[in-house]
Each structure stands twice: as structure tokens, then as C-alpha cells.
Write a protein that holds these residues in place. Sequence first.
Motif, PDB file in Angstrom:
ATOM      1  N   ALA A   1     -35.385   9.318  -1.418  1.00 47.40           N
ATOM      2  CA  ALA A   1     -35.005   7.731  -1.394  1.00 47.40           C
ATOM      3  C   ALA A   1     -35.442   7.210  -2.839  1.00 47.40           C
ATOM      4  CB  ALA A   1     -35.600   7.236  -0.337  1.00 47.40           C
ATOM      5  N   PHE A   2     -36.420   7.484  -3.472  1.00 50.50           N
ATOM      6  CA  PHE A   2     -36.856   6.773  -4.588  1.00 50.50           C
ATOM      7  C   PHE A   2     -35.671   7.415  -5.867  1.00 50.50           C
ATOM      8  CE2 PHE A   2     -41.230   6.638  -2.984  1.00 50.50           C
ATOM      9  CZ  PHE A   2     -41.451   5.300  -3.217  1.00 50.50           C
ATOM     10  N   ILE A   3     -35.338   8.642  -6.008  1.00 52.64           N
ATOM     11  CA  ILE A   3     -34.403   9.149  -6.782  1.00 52.64           C
ATOM     12  C   ILE A   3     -32.969   8.498  -6.491  1.00 52.64           C
ATOM     13  CG2 ILE A   3     -33.067  11.192  -7.833  1.00 52.64           C
ATOM     14  CD1 ILE A   3     -35.703  12.815  -7.217  1.00 52.64           C
ATOM     15  N   ILE A   4     -32.482   8.324  -5.306  1.00 53.25           N
ATOM     16  CA  ILE A   4     -31.449   7.562  -5.003  1.00 53.25           C
ATOM     17  C   ILE A   4     -31.360   6.124  -5.481  1.00 53.25           C
ATOM     18  CG2 ILE A   4     -29.621   7.019  -3.228  1.00 53.25           C
ATOM     19  CD1 ILE A   4     -30.583   9.531  -1.812  1.00 53.25           C
ATOM     20  N   PHE A   5     -32.752   5.691  -5.265  1.00 57.35           N
ATOM     21  CA  PHE A   5     -32.759   4.247  -5.556  1.00 57.35           C
ATOM     22  C   PHE A   5     -32.597   3.928  -7.048  1.00 57.35           C
ATOM     23  CE2 PHE A   5     -35.488   1.017  -7.308  1.00 57.35           C
ATOM     24  CZ  PHE A   5     -35.271  -0.208  -6.578  1.00 57.35           C
ATOM     25  N   PHE A   6     -33.133   4.965  -7.840  1.00 61.21           N
ATOM     26  CA  PHE A   6     -33.122   4.615  -9.321  1.00 61.21           C
ATOM     27  C   PHE A   6     -31.506   5.184 -10.009  1.00 61.21           C
ATOM     28  CE2 PHE A   6     -37.691   5.174  -9.126  1.00 61.21           C
ATOM     29  CZ  PHE A   6     -37.815   3.936  -9.629  1.00 61.21           C
ATOM     30  N   LEU A   7     -30.964   6.022  -9.175  1.00 60.14           N
ATOM     31  CA  LEU A   7     -29.315   6.317  -9.473  1.00 60.14           C
ATOM     32  C   LEU A   7     -28.701   5.114  -9.335  1.00 60.14           C
ATOM     33  CD1 LEU A   7     -29.106   9.873  -8.217  1.00 60.14           C
ATOM     34  CD2 LEU A   7     -28.956   9.311 -10.544  1.00 60.14           C
ATOM     35  N   ALA A   8     -28.846   4.491  -8.187  1.00 58.74           N
ATOM     36  CA  ALA A   8     -28.344   3.465  -7.836  1.00 58.74           C
ATOM     37  C   ALA A   8     -28.524   2.138  -8.842  1.00 58.74           C
ATOM     38  CB  ALA A   8     -28.840   2.781  -6.372  1.00 58.74           C
ATOM     39  N   ILE A   9     -29.647   2.127  -9.108  1.00 59.29           N
ATOM     40  CA  ILE A   9     -29.985   0.920 -10.258  1.00 59.29           C
ATOM     41  C   ILE A   9     -29.279   1.265 -11.578  1.00 59.29           C
ATOM     42  CG2 ILE A   9     -32.058   0.105 -11.658  1.00 59.29           C
ATOM     43  CD1 ILE A   9     -32.135  -1.079  -8.790  1.00 59.29           C
TER      44      ILE A   9
ATOM     45  N   ARG B   1     -17.973   2.309 -10.138  1.00 60.35           N
ATOM     46  CA  ARG B   1     -19.373   2.696 -10.156  1.00 60.35           C
ATOM     47  C   ARG B   1     -20.340   1.710  -9.658  1.00 60.35           C
ATOM     48  NH1 ARG B   1     -21.623   6.672 -13.801  1.00 60.35           N
ATOM     49  NH2 ARG B   1     -23.692   5.966 -14.564  1.00 60.35           N
ATOM     50  N   LYS B   2     -20.048   0.486 -10.046  1.00 58.38           N
ATOM     51  CA  LYS B   2     -20.986  -0.637  -9.374  1.00 58.38           C
ATOM     52  C   LYS B   2     -20.825  -0.757  -7.827  1.00 58.38           C
ATOM     53  CE  LYS B   2     -21.342  -3.017 -13.603  1.00 58.38           C
ATOM     54  NZ  LYS B   2     -22.206  -2.397 -14.249  1.00 58.38           N
ATOM     55  N   VAL B   3     -19.863  -0.440  -7.261  1.00 58.55           N
ATOM     56  CA  VAL B   3     -19.572  -0.806  -5.773  1.00 58.55           C
ATOM     57  C   VAL B   3     -20.418   0.491  -5.229  1.00 58.55           C
ATOM     58  CG1 VAL B   3     -17.821  -0.362  -3.869  1.00 58.55           C
ATOM     59  CG2 VAL B   3     -17.304  -2.077  -5.946  1.00 58.55           C
ATOM     60  N   PHE B   4     -20.205   1.405  -5.748  1.00 62.84           N
ATOM     61  CA  PHE B   4     -20.991   2.893  -5.162  1.00 62.84           C
ATOM     62  C   PHE B   4     -22.460   2.703  -5.378  1.00 62.84           C
ATOM     63  CE2 PHE B   4     -16.749   4.698  -4.097  1.00 62.84           C
ATOM     64  CZ  PHE B   4     -16.997   5.073  -3.023  1.00 62.84           C
ATOM     65  N   GLY B   5     -22.714   1.894  -6.424  1.00 62.26           N
ATOM     66  CA  GLY B   5     -24.167   1.899  -6.770  1.00 62.26           C
ATOM     67  C   GLY B   5     -24.852   0.964  -5.540  1.00 62.26           C
ATOM     68  N   VAL B   6     -23.932  -0.035  -5.280  1.00 66.46           N
ATOM     69  CA  VAL B   6     -24.756  -0.910  -4.082  1.00 66.46           C
ATOM     70  C   VAL B   6     -24.610  -0.118  -2.759  1.00 66.46           C
ATOM     71  CG1 VAL B   6     -24.257  -2.734  -2.732  1.00 66.46           C
ATOM     72  CG2 VAL B   6     -23.979  -2.932  -5.332  1.00 66.46           C
ATOM     73  N   VAL B   7     -23.829   0.717  -2.540  1.00 66.54           N
ATOM     74  CA  VAL B   7     -23.791   1.500  -1.476  1.00 66.54           C
ATOM     75  C   VAL B   7     -24.793   2.312  -1.543  1.00 66.54           C
ATOM     76  CG1 VAL B   7     -22.684   3.379  -0.220  1.00 66.54           C
ATOM     77  CG2 VAL B   7     -21.338   1.310  -0.989  1.00 66.54           C
ATOM     78  N   LEU B   8     -25.067   3.123  -2.443  1.00 68.65           N
ATOM     79  CA  LEU B   8     -26.341   4.024  -2.743  1.00 68.65           C
ATOM     80  C   LEU B   8     -27.441   3.304  -2.530  1.00 68.65           C
ATOM     81  CD1 LEU B   8     -26.015   7.119  -3.304  1.00 68.65           C
ATOM     82  CD2 LEU B   8     -26.384   6.539  -5.846  1.00 68.65           C
ATOM     83  N   LEU B   9     -27.691   2.208  -3.138  1.00 70.93           N
ATOM     84  CA  LEU B   9     -28.990   1.224  -2.942  1.00 70.93           C
ATOM     85  C   LEU B   9     -29.255   1.114  -1.408  1.00 70.93           C
ATOM     86  CD1 LEU B   9     -31.276   0.089  -4.766  1.00 70.93           C
ATOM     87  CD2 LEU B   9     -29.759  -2.189  -4.732  1.00 70.93           C
TER      88      LEU B   9
END
Length: 192
Positions: free
Chosen positions: A77-85, A167-175
Motif C-alpha cells: 500500500a505504501f509503494i502504491i501510494f508513492f507510485l500514485a504521488i 497518467r494523473k487520473v490513474f494516479g488518483v485512482v491508485l491513491l
Amino acid sequence: MNLNFKEIATAGMILFAVIDIVGSIPIIISLRKKVGHIQSEKASIVAACIMVAFLFVGERILHLIGIDVNSFAVAGAFIIFFLAIEMILGITLYKDDEPETASIVPIAFPLIAGAGTLTSLLALRAEYHVENIIVAIILNTIFVYIVLKFSAKIERVLGKNGLSVIRKVFGVVLLAIAVKLFAANINQLLAQ
């Protein structure tokens, strides 16, 4: 078989966002320019094999070193969080050296089946049925193959701004997924 469309869709979206093949189009294009040809089929098949193998063997490796799936899911979850950021803010927190050749190594691993993808697979395994995750892997592999095969055309159609928006839309989904994954697994960890 516990095939569930909702689980397949969710796992597929998570993998799509983590693999971020659309966001990797500029890297793929620069590799194609350097070496001429990328073996799309080979890279896609090898990446799928790595992901499916890790889905089954990854948990055993964790047990061997004494880590449970819930702990790994929280770390994931932390890794996914940083990928989203990274995706949302357009910054790079971690960057591998750019590969010199476009073979299976830079494309299949780590570009497609990298650390974030493998971590996400084990995190997903803590929450979803394995067969649904495998279907999600196959669907993502097909999409990866299409993007690798037609990367130059996709870049022309979407343009730099289009790729940035996706990229930004999927970043928010990932977050949001990272927060959900953390909340679901931290409770089980604290209950132990």
C-alpha cells in the motif's frame, strides 16, 4: 472457480495503474529509437509469466523469510501510494538507470513486471481470489501488448497532454486504492 467480474475489474484497474504502460510510452519510444525494434509479443508473454509465477511463489517466499501477506500488503500500500504521488505530481521519487538495449530485461522486467507490480500482486492476493487476479493479469498483458505494438501511433493520437491527463487520473485512482488496501490490512495486523 470463484470468477467475479467486480474482483477482476478492480484487480485489473489496480494492475493497469501500477504497470502504467500508457505513462511508459515515452520510455518505450525512446528505446525503440535507440535499438530499432522491440519484441512486443516476447516482452508481454515474459511479463505475464513473471507476474503469474510471483502470484503463486511470492507468498511462499514471504513465509520462508517470516513475513505474512497482510504485512506485505501494508508495505505494498505504501509503494502504491508513492507510485500514485509520482503520477499525480509528475515527480520522480525512484528512477532506474535507462537501459541500453530494448530486450526482455528492460521491457518485461522492470518496466512491466517491476517491484510495484509484484508488490501489488501479493497485496491483491490478500484480498481477492487468485483466478480473478490471473484474469486481470491476462487482460493487462493483452493491453500491454497492444500499447507496445502501437506505441508510436498512440503517442501521436493522444499527444503529450493526453498522456499526462491519463497518467494523473490513474494516479488518483491508485491513491484511493492504496488507502483502501492499507485500511483493509492494517486492521488484521493490529488484531494479531
